[in-house]
Design a protein around this motif. Structure first.
Motif, short mmCIF file in Angstrom:
data_model
loop_
_atom_site.label_atom_id
_atom_site.label_comp_id
_atom_site.label_asym_id
_atom_site.label_seq_id
_atom_site.Cartn_x
_atom_site.Cartn_y
_atom_site.Cartn_z
N UNK A 13 11.74 -27.33 9.94
CA UNK A 13 11.56 -28.32 11.20
C UNK A 13 11.22 -29.75 10.76
N UNK A 14 11.99 -30.85 11.48
CA UNK A 14 11.86 -32.02 10.89
C UNK A 14 11.21 -32.86 11.96
N UNK A 15 10.57 -33.99 11.64
CA UNK A 15 10.02 -35.19 12.57
C UNK A 15 10.76 -36.47 12.32
N UNK A 16 11.23 -36.85 13.51
CA UNK A 16 12.07 -38.06 13.52
C UNK A 16 11.63 -38.91 14.62
N UNK A 17 10.83 -40.23 14.34
CA UNK A 17 10.64 -41.08 15.48
C UNK A 17 9.82 -40.19 16.37
N UNK A 18 8.74 -39.25 15.65
CA UNK A 18 7.80 -38.85 16.60
C UNK A 18 8.30 -37.71 17.23
N UNK A 19 9.49 -37.09 17.20
CA UNK A 19 9.95 -35.99 17.83
C UNK A 19 10.29 -34.77 16.77
N UNK A 20 9.93 -33.68 17.17
CA UNK A 20 9.92 -32.43 16.44
C UNK A 20 11.19 -31.83 16.57
N UNK A 21 11.92 -31.52 15.73
CA UNK A 21 13.21 -30.69 16.21
C UNK A 21 13.50 -29.49 15.02
N UNK A 22 14.12 -28.60 15.18
CA UNK A 22 14.69 -27.57 14.03
C UNK A 22 15.89 -27.89 13.85
#
Length: 68
Positions: A13-22
């Motif tokens: 799981x990564x967080x990018x610009x406040x969004x979390x995605x797998x």
């Protein structure tokens, strides 16, 4: 016909610009990982085997580009 290598998925799981995605393929970013290098070798072998019949065409195109 060869079968394309299956890419193992990992749960990352990564967080990018406040969004979390797998990102199931995050592990492929580590170019020093022997598993990544082995997977790329299998992919290259598969591509070579799958396009072997295009060798003459590939050479003709290369010669045409080089002539220009």
């Amino acid at each position: 016909m060869t079968v394309s290598p299956i890419v193992p998925r990992t749960e990352t799981t990564r967080r990018h610009h406040g969004d979390v995605f797998a990102d199931h393929y995050e592990w492929l970013r580590d170019i020093d990982d022997p598993a990544v290098l082995e997977h790329l070798k299998r992919e290259n072998d598969h591509t070579e085997a799958s396009t072997e019949h295009l060798g003459e065409l590939r050479q003709d195109i290369f010669e045409e580009i080089r002539a220009r």
